[in-house]
Design a protein around this motif. Structure first.
Motif, PDB file in Angstrom:
ATOM      1  N   LEU A 109       2.480  10.834  -7.691  1.00 60.57           N
ATOM      2  CA  LEU A 109       2.789   9.534  -7.105  1.00 60.57           C
ATOM      3  C   LEU A 109       1.717   8.502  -7.442  1.00 60.57           C
ATOM      4  CD1 LEU A 109       4.565   7.766  -5.296  1.00 60.57           C
ATOM      5  CD2 LEU A 109       3.278   8.601  -3.321  1.00 60.57           C
ATOM      6  N   GLU A 110       0.448   8.904  -7.410  1.00 63.04           N
ATOM      7  CA  GLU A 110      -0.615   7.966  -7.743  1.00 63.04           C
ATOM      8  C   GLU A 110      -0.443   7.419  -9.157  1.00 63.04           C
ATOM      9  OE1 GLU A 110      -2.870   6.662  -5.750  1.00 63.04           O
ATOM     10  OE2 GLU A 110      -2.013   7.856  -4.124  1.00 63.04           O
ATOM     11  N   GLN A 289     -11.069   3.205  -5.088  1.00 64.10           N
ATOM     12  CA  GLN A 289     -12.019   3.868  -5.976  1.00 64.10           C
ATOM     13  C   GLN A 289     -12.743   5.022  -5.287  1.00 64.10           C
ATOM     14  OE1 GLN A 289     -13.170   2.149  -9.530  1.00 64.10           O
ATOM     15  NE2 GLN A 289     -14.003   0.367  -8.486  1.00 64.10           N
ATOM     16  N   LEU A 290     -12.895   4.932  -3.972  1.00 60.60           N
ATOM     17  CA  LEU A 290     -13.690   5.917  -3.244  1.00 60.60           C
ATOM     18  C   LEU A 290     -12.867   7.063  -2.673  1.00 60.60           C
ATOM     19  CD1 LEU A 290     -15.955   3.389  -1.309  1.00 60.60           C
ATOM     20  CD2 LEU A 290     -16.681   4.872  -3.186  1.00 60.60           C
ATOM     21  N   CYS A 291     -11.553   6.874  -2.547  1.00 60.52           N
ATOM     22  CA  CYS A 291     -10.671   7.885  -1.951  1.00 60.52           C
ATOM     23  C   CYS A 291      -9.657   8.370  -2.975  1.00 60.52           C
ATOM     24  CB  CYS A 291      -9.925   7.313  -0.738  1.00 60.52           C
ATOM     25  SG  CYS A 291     -11.009   6.722   0.574  1.00 60.52           S
ATOM     26  N   ASP A 292      -9.140   9.557  -2.745  1.00 59.74           N
ATOM     27  CA  ASP A 292      -8.109  10.078  -3.640  1.00 59.74           C
ATOM     28  C   ASP A 292      -6.796   9.330  -3.473  1.00 59.74           C
ATOM     29  OD1 ASP A 292      -9.803  11.977  -4.733  1.00 59.74           O
ATOM     30  OD2 ASP A 292      -9.245  13.527  -3.290  1.00 59.74           O
ATOM     31  N   HIS A 293      -6.461   8.974  -2.234  1.00 55.83           N
ATOM     32  CA  HIS A 293      -5.181   8.323  -1.972  1.00 55.83           C
ATOM     33  C   HIS A 293      -5.366   7.219  -0.947  1.00 55.83           C
ATOM     34  CE1 HIS A 293      -3.580  11.748  -4.090  1.00 55.83           C
ATOM     35  NE2 HIS A 293      -4.027  12.573  -3.162  1.00 55.83           N
ATOM     36  N   VAL A 294      -4.753   6.064  -1.232  1.00 56.52           N
ATOM     37  CA  VAL A 294      -4.724   4.949  -0.292  1.00 56.52           C
ATOM     38  C   VAL A 294      -3.269   4.525  -0.153  1.00 56.52           C
ATOM     39  CG1 VAL A 294      -5.458   2.586   0.206  1.00 56.52           C
ATOM     40  CG2 VAL A 294      -7.036   4.176  -0.927  1.00 56.52           C
ATOM     41  N   ASP A 295      -2.729   4.674   1.045  1.00 55.19           N
ATOM     42  CA  ASP A 295      -1.331   4.325   1.313  1.00 55.19           C
ATOM     43  C   ASP A 295      -1.294   3.181   2.314  1.00 55.19           C
ATOM     44  OD1 ASP A 295      -0.012   6.534  -0.213  1.00 55.19           O
ATOM     45  OD2 ASP A 295      -1.121   7.767   1.217  1.00 55.19           O
ATOM     46  N   ILE A 296      -0.524   2.158   2.008  1.00 56.97           N
ATOM     47  CA  ILE A 296      -0.450   0.969   2.860  1.00 56.97           C
ATOM     48  C   ILE A 296       0.979   0.810   3.354  1.00 56.97           C
ATOM     49  CG2 ILE A 296      -0.785  -1.532   2.979  1.00 56.97           C
ATOM     50  CD1 ILE A 296      -2.800  -1.240   0.668  1.00 56.97           C
ATOM     51  N   SER A 297       1.136   0.721   4.658  1.00 57.69           N
ATOM     52  CA  SER A 297       2.443   0.526   5.281  1.00 57.69           C
ATOM     53  C   SER A 297       2.408  -0.774   6.074  1.00 57.69           C
ATOM     54  CB  SER A 297       2.786   1.684   6.216  1.00 57.69           C
ATOM     55  OG  SER A 297       2.712   2.924   5.543  1.00 57.69           O
ATOM     56  N   SER A 298       3.304  -1.691   5.742  1.00 60.48           N
ATOM     57  CA  SER A 298       3.384  -2.964   6.463  1.00 60.48           C
ATOM     58  C   SER A 298       4.715  -3.070   7.173  1.00 60.48           C
ATOM     59  CB  SER A 298       3.211  -4.146   5.501  1.00 60.48           C
ATOM     60  OG  SER A 298       1.908  -4.174   4.963  1.00 60.48           O
ATOM     61  N   GLY A 299       4.694  -3.713   8.336  1.00 66.38           N
ATOM     62  CA  GLY A 299       5.917  -3.918   9.100  1.00 66.38           C
ATOM     63  C   GLY A 299       5.753  -5.077  10.052  1.00 66.38           C
ATOM     64  N   ASP A 301       5.022  -5.156  13.068  1.00 66.33           N
ATOM     65  CA  ASP A 301       3.936  -4.977  14.036  1.00 66.33           C
ATOM     66  C   ASP A 301       2.554  -4.953  13.398  1.00 66.33           C
ATOM     67  OD1 ASP A 301       5.761  -4.813  16.149  1.00 66.33           O
ATOM     68  OD2 ASP A 301       6.038  -2.660  15.841  1.00 66.33           O
ATOM     69  N   GLY A 302       2.484  -5.112  12.077  1.00 71.61           N
ATOM     70  CA  GLY A 302       1.187  -5.121  11.425  1.00 71.61           C
ATOM     71  C   GLY A 302       1.128  -4.208  10.229  1.00 71.61           C
ATOM     72  N   VAL A 303      -0.073  -3.737   9.935  1.00 67.36           N
ATOM     73  CA  VAL A 303      -0.289  -2.956   8.725  1.00 67.36           C
ATOM     74  C   VAL A 303      -1.156  -1.740   9.045  1.00 67.36           C
ATOM     75  CG1 VAL A 303      -2.303  -4.345   8.077  1.00 67.36           C
ATOM     76  CG2 VAL A 303      -1.118  -3.037   6.324  1.00 67.36           C
ATOM     77  N   THR A 304      -0.834  -0.625   8.379  1.00 64.75           N
ATOM     78  CA  THR A 304      -1.642   0.585   8.483  1.00 64.75           C
ATOM     79  C   THR A 304      -2.104   0.991   7.097  1.00 64.75           C
ATOM     80  OG1 THR A 304      -0.494   1.394  10.451  1.00 64.75           O
ATOM     81  CG2 THR A 304      -1.681   3.019   9.137  1.00 64.75           C
ATOM     82  N   VAL A 305      -3.403   1.184   6.963  1.00 62.37           N
ATOM     83  CA  VAL A 305      -3.985   1.682   5.718  1.00 62.37           C
ATOM     84  C   VAL A 305      -4.424   3.119   5.977  1.00 62.37           C
ATOM     85  CG1 VAL A 305      -5.779   1.411   3.985  1.00 62.37           C
ATOM     86  CG2 VAL A 305      -4.765  -0.620   5.058  1.00 62.37           C
ATOM     87  N   ARG A 306      -3.906   4.045   5.172  1.00 62.87           N
ATOM     88  CA  ARG A 306      -4.268   5.450   5.318  1.00 62.87           C
ATOM     89  C   ARG A 306      -5.112   5.894   4.129  1.00 62.87           C
ATOM     90  NH1 ARG A 306       0.546   9.577   5.530  1.00 62.87           N
ATOM     91  NH2 ARG A 306       0.450   9.322   3.254  1.00 62.87           N
ATOM     92  N   LEU A 307      -6.264   6.456   4.427  1.00 65.58           N
ATOM     93  CA  LEU A 307      -7.197   6.936   3.406  1.00 65.58           C
ATOM     94  C   LEU A 307      -7.200   8.458   3.436  1.00 65.58           C
ATOM     95  CD1 LEU A 307     -10.199   4.636   4.395  1.00 65.58           C
ATOM     96  CD2 LEU A 307      -8.324   4.085   2.832  1.00 65.58           C
ATOM     97  N   THR A 308      -7.117   9.082   2.266  1.00 62.12           N
ATOM     98  CA  THR A 308      -7.121  10.538   2.173  1.00 62.12           C
ATOM     99  C   THR A 308      -8.046  10.957   1.025  1.00 62.12           C
ATOM    100  OG1 THR A 308      -4.811  10.610   2.895  1.00 62.12           O
ATOM    101  CG2 THR A 308      -5.703  12.609   1.901  1.00 62.12           C
ATOM    102  N   THR A 309      -8.868  11.963   1.274  1.00 62.33           N
ATOM    103  CA  THR A 309      -9.716  12.528   0.227  1.00 62.33           C
ATOM    104  C   THR A 309      -9.741  14.049   0.362  1.00 62.33           C
ATOM    105  OG1 THR A 309     -11.146  10.618  -0.142  1.00 62.33           O
ATOM    106  CG2 THR A 309     -12.121  12.777  -0.529  1.00 62.33           C
ATOM    107  N   ASP A 310      -9.556  14.712  -0.773  1.00 61.74           N
ATOM    108  CA  ASP A 310      -9.701  16.168  -0.825  1.00 61.74           C
ATOM    109  C   ASP A 310     -11.183  16.527  -0.861  1.00 61.74           C
ATOM    110  OD1 ASP A 310      -6.973  16.503  -0.844  1.00 61.74           O
ATOM    111  OD2 ASP A 310      -6.852  16.576  -3.033  1.00 61.74           O
ATOM    112  N   LEU A 311     -11.560  17.534  -0.121  1.00 59.65           N
ATOM    113  CA  LEU A 311     -12.946  17.974  -0.086  1.00 59.65           C
ATOM    114  C   LEU A 311     -13.169  19.014  -1.168  1.00 59.65           C
ATOM    115  CD1 LEU A 311     -13.350  18.223   3.781  1.00 59.65           C
ATOM    116  CD2 LEU A 311     -14.110  16.373   2.282  1.00 59.65           C
ATOM    117  N   ARG A 312     -13.428  18.578  -2.358  1.00 58.91           N
ATOM    118  CA  ARG A 312     -13.556  19.489  -3.489  1.00 58.91           C
ATOM    119  C   ARG A 312     -14.733  19.075  -4.364  1.00 58.91           C
ATOM    120  NH1 ARG A 312      -7.910  17.200  -5.956  1.00 58.91           N
ATOM    121  NH2 ARG A 312      -8.669  15.170  -6.625  1.00 58.91           N
TER     122      ARG A 312
END
Length: 312
Positions: A109-110, A289-299, A301-312
């Motif tokens: 997906l990225e 650049q700092l995280c593996d995945h950045v997902d942004i959801s807007s609606g 009621d506002g916006v949610t930014v989700r940050l995900t990084t694998d610990l590897r």
């Protein structure tokens, strides 16, 4: 895209002969026109192209140096490559490129996003990309995304407009936000109204201190959380909330605000104000650049930014 200097072609191949039939004329015509020619692909693909062309003017880059682990770094790498080679006298830069889509659906997906983003992110640069895709190796969802993110399809010496091409912004807005299993459980840290970003940073740092993984990876994640939270406090609408989940193999954080949201699907694939970072606008770009995945959801009621990084 209208006014774009960037050309984004796709070549689907299932044999070395099909690969050679399209890449050799692309390379030879480029060299004859005074273009710089670069091949950055898997070792097998690069060897086929190099052997077929056999011209020392063709520059071969190790794939990892162009297609970095995270997609914004790859965008910057191609911009800098174009700047370097045109400054050295090339009229344009032609690239035979082969994206490494990774091994998991999440990684796919990225890079699907990346293929759409390039149409806008590289538009001002004099680049002509012939992106090559091995249909015997790549999974069907990836091949489907390729057909929707490249405006032209190449077969041998023939280039034809791609009827399946989708406007990049529309394509990006239509991509799903993947389900994150960690969010099914209770977060390690939950703040409903961020009043003191400095105190929050210390609280997040304390939680992250207990997780495994390379410390530089954890520190990068902490910086991304800090930048994202500060961005939400400065530019979003209150209240700003944060949730942090951790496990043995990855860390996840969501930052939510109640502002108007982020409607630009290209946000974060370059600094908001270009290469001059003194003007700010770095929050989402740094996070990508700092995280593996950045997902942004807007609606509404506002916006949610989700940050995900694998610990590897």
């Amino acid at each position: 895209m209208p006014g774009s200097r960037y050309v984004h072609d796709a070549l689907f191949f299932s044999s070395p002969d099909e690969l050679v039939a399209a890449t050799v004329p692309f390379v030879q015509e480029g060299l004859a026109a005074g273009d710089a020619v670069v091949v950055t692909a898997s070792a097998a693909t690069a060897d086929v192209v190099r052997a077929a062309v056999d011209d020392e003017r063709v520059r071969v880059l190790e794939r990892g140096s162009a297609y970095a682990r995270r997609t914004p770094a790859a965008v910057i790498a191609f911009r800098r490559l174009a700047d370097e080679l045109t400054a050295a006298g090339a009229h344009r830069v032609r690239v035979v490129g082969e994206t490494d889509f990774g091994r998991t659906e999440r990684e796919w997906l990225e890079w699907q996003r990346y293929e759409a983003v390039l149409n806008q992110a590289l538009a001002p640069w004099p680049l002509w990309g012939l992106c090559v895709f091995d249909t015997t190796r790549l999974p069907e969802p990836v091949l489907e995304s390729v057909a929707r993110t490249h405006s032209t399809v190449v077969t041998g010496r023939s280039r034809t407009p791609n009827p399946r091409f989708v406007d990049p912004a529309d394509y990006l807005r239509g991509l799903p936000v993947p389900w994150e299993p960690l969010q099914s459980g209770a977060p390690q840290l939950a703040v409903d109204d961020v009043a003191d970003p400095v105190a929050l940073r210390h609280a997040v740092a304390a939680e992250l201190a207990a997780v495994g993984g390379p410390r530089e990876v954890v520190e990068d994640f902490l910086l991304a959380v800090d930048e994202t939270t500060s961005n939400a406090v400065r530019h979003g609408g209150p209240p700003v909330g944060l949730r942090l989940w951790t496990s043995a193999d990855r860390v996840v954080c969501t930052v939510t605000d109640h502002g108007p949201g982020l409607d630009d699907p290209f946000v974060g694939y370059g600094p908001a104000h270009g290469e001059d970072l003194s003007h700010g606008g770095m929050g989402v770009w740094l996070a990508r650049q700092l995280c593996d995945h950045v997902d942004i959801s807007s609606g509404p009621d506002g916006v949610t930014v989700r940050l995900t990084t694998d610990l590897r």
